[in-house]
Design a protein around this motif. Structure first.
Motif, mmCIF file in Angstrom:
data_model
loop_
_atom_site.group_PDB
_atom_site.id
_atom_site.type_symbol
_atom_site.label_atom_id
_atom_site.label_comp_id
_atom_site.label_asym_id
_atom_site.label_seq_id
_atom_site.Cartn_x
_atom_site.Cartn_y
_atom_site.Cartn_z
ATOM 1 N N PHE A 89 42.262 61.683 37.858
ATOM 2 C CA PHE A 89 41.582 60.978 37.171
ATOM 3 C C PHE A 89 41.935 59.231 37.623
ATOM 4 N N ALA A 90 43.178 59.468 37.726
ATOM 5 C CA ALA A 90 43.598 57.957 38.405
ATOM 6 C C ALA A 90 43.019 57.574 39.630
ATOM 7 N N ILE A 91 42.949 58.360 40.516
ATOM 8 C CA ILE A 91 42.470 58.195 41.814
ATOM 9 C C ILE A 91 40.843 57.753 41.704
ATOM 10 N N SER A 92 40.084 58.571 40.630
ATOM 11 C CA SER A 92 38.828 58.797 40.742
ATOM 12 C C SER A 92 38.559 57.178 39.929
ATOM 13 N N PHE A 93 39.236 56.862 38.909
ATOM 14 C CA PHE A 93 39.161 55.706 38.250
ATOM 15 C C PHE A 93 39.391 54.365 39.138
ATOM 16 N N PHE A 94 40.415 54.600 40.077
ATOM 17 C CA PHE A 94 40.592 53.451 40.826
ATOM 18 C C PHE A 94 39.373 53.297 41.752
ATOM 19 N N ILE A 95 39.007 54.300 42.344
ATOM 20 C CA ILE A 95 37.911 54.292 43.137
ATOM 21 C C ILE A 95 36.356 53.644 42.568
ATOM 22 N N THR A 96 36.235 54.236 41.381
ATOM 23 C CA THR A 96 35.430 53.768 40.457
ATOM 24 C C THR A 96 35.203 52.295 40.361
ATOM 25 N N ASN A 97 36.499 51.722 39.825
ATOM 26 C CA ASN A 97 36.654 50.427 39.699
ATOM 27 C C ASN A 97 36.505 49.408 40.967
ATOM 28 N N LEU A 98 36.712 50.020 41.914
ATOM 29 C CA LEU A 98 36.679 49.105 43.019
ATOM 30 C C LEU A 98 35.366 49.299 43.881
ATOM 31 N N ALA A 99 34.487 50.181 43.577
ATOM 32 C CA ALA A 99 33.234 50.241 43.955
ATOM 33 C C ALA A 99 32.447 49.202 44.253
ATOM 34 N N LYS A 100 31.317 48.931 44.989
ATOM 35 C CA LYS A 100 30.468 47.967 45.068
ATOM 36 C C LYS A 100 31.027 46.542 44.764
ATOM 37 N N GLY A 101 32.219 46.170 45.766
ATOM 38 C CA GLY A 101 32.739 45.073 45.750
ATOM 39 C C GLY A 101 33.481 44.393 44.478
ATOM 40 N N LYS A 102 33.570 45.524 43.376
ATOM 41 C CA LYS A 102 34.320 45.236 42.187
ATOM 42 C C LYS A 102 35.791 44.958 42.401
ATOM 43 N N TRP A 103 36.585 45.227 43.480
ATOM 44 C CA TRP A 103 38.013 45.102 43.909
ATOM 45 C C TRP A 103 38.084 43.602 43.688
ATOM 46 N N ARG A 104 37.163 42.760 44.088
ATOM 47 C CA ARG A 104 37.192 41.185 44.019
ATOM 48 C C ARG A 104 37.713 40.779 42.655
ATOM 49 N N GLN A 105 37.252 41.533 41.676
ATOM 50 C CA GLN A 105 37.503 40.990 40.300
ATOM 51 C C GLN A 105 39.013 41.229 39.897
ATOM 52 N N TYR A 106 39.547 42.357 40.287
ATOM 53 C CA TYR A 106 40.908 42.809 40.144
ATOM 54 C C TYR A 106 41.935 42.423 40.931
ATOM 55 N N TYR A 107 41.496 42.052 42.274
ATOM 56 C CA TYR A 107 42.424 41.694 43.342
ATOM 57 C C TYR A 107 41.866 40.192 43.932
ATOM 58 N N PRO A 108 41.588 39.181 43.174
ATOM 59 C CA PRO A 108 40.801 38.001 43.642
ATOM 60 C C PRO A 108 42.028 37.262 44.668
ATOM 61 N N TRP A 109 43.213 37.763 44.566
ATOM 62 C CA TRP A 109 44.263 37.012 45.440
ATOM 63 C C TRP A 109 44.164 37.478 46.920
ATOM 64 N N LEU A 110 43.809 38.855 47.080
ATOM 65 C CA LEU A 110 43.357 39.031 48.242
ATOM 66 C C LEU A 110 42.419 38.341 49.225
ATOM 67 N N ILE A 111 41.783 37.580 48.732
ATOM 68 C CA ILE A 111 40.578 36.672 49.362
ATOM 69 C C ILE A 111 41.050 35.190 49.078
ATOM 70 N N LEU A 112 42.430 35.079 48.629
ATOM 71 C CA LEU A 112 42.681 33.730 48.092
ATOM 72 C C LEU A 112 42.043 33.005 47.311
ATOM 73 N N ASP A 113 41.331 33.816 46.165
ATOM 74 C CA ASP A 113 40.618 32.931 45.066
ATOM 75 C C ASP A 113 41.360 33.047 43.637
ATOM 76 N N PHE A 114 42.198 32.036 43.579
ATOM 77 C CA PHE A 114 42.944 31.812 42.478
ATOM 78 C C PHE A 114 42.350 30.871 41.273
ATOM 79 N N SER A 115 41.086 30.759 41.569
ATOM 80 C CA SER A 115 40.319 29.467 40.600
ATOM 81 C C SER A 115 40.349 30.158 39.378
ATOM 82 N N GLN A 116 40.066 31.248 38.877
ATOM 83 C CA GLN A 116 39.916 31.591 37.472
ATOM 84 C C GLN A 116 41.331 31.891 36.917
#
Length: 172
Positions: free
Chosen positions: A58-85
């Protein structure tokens, strides 16, 4: 039938993970596990190991589901150096402003870290299980316990953030 079960699991995976991890955390003090699962293991040991393996799926499925379709940018904005929010949330804290739920702010950053901690607990637990009986199993056990402690700290912070989010929701 398979599609219905899959849809159910995806829709309720957060709740399922919550229930499984709550049980695993609350009963972990009763677990006596070392290098391997003993032949005369208690019901708590067996439940912890096998529900832990289920939780890992379930943890792996949850992780994949939450990162799908570009949603990874919401949880890991620092990966694209977006610290604005994150910066906006930090500037608002001394003014008594509650960080915004969702978006790319502090709440989402902490949720992203929580998902990584849960993955760490899951992966180290599975590796501990795979290598049981081997000397390296105790090393995986120590990593598993370290990630589990971090995950417990995350859960406490997550509960505080959820309460703040509800408070913000009620105030509006």
């Amino acid at each position: 039938m398979v599609k219905a079960v899959t849809r159910f699991v995806v829709q309720y995976q957060h709740l399922i993970l919550l229930l499984l991890t709550a049980f695993l955390i609350m009963t972990s003090g009763w677990v006596v596990l070392g290098r391997s699962l003993r032949a005369n293991a208690s019901i708590w040991d067996l439940c912890h190991v096998y529900l832990g393996l289920v939780s890992s799926v379930f943890a792996i499925s949850f992780f994949i589901t939450n990162l799908a379709k570009g949603k990874w940018r919401q949880y890991y904005p620092w990966l694209i150096l977006d610290f604005s929010q994150i910066k906006q949330d930090l500037v608002g804290l001394p003014k008594g402003e509650i960080p915004v739920a969702g978006g790319k702010g502090i709440f989402s950053l902490v949720e992203g870290l929580g998902m990584l901690l849960l993955l760490g607990v899951s992966i180290t637990g599975v590796l501990w299980f795979v290598f049981q009986g081997e000397p390296v199993a105790l090393e995986w056990r120590s990593y598993h316990q370290l990630f589990a402690k971090g995950f417990i700290i995350f859960i406490l912070i997550h509960i505080v953030f959820a309460c703040l989010h509800l408070l913000d929701f009620i105030r509006d």
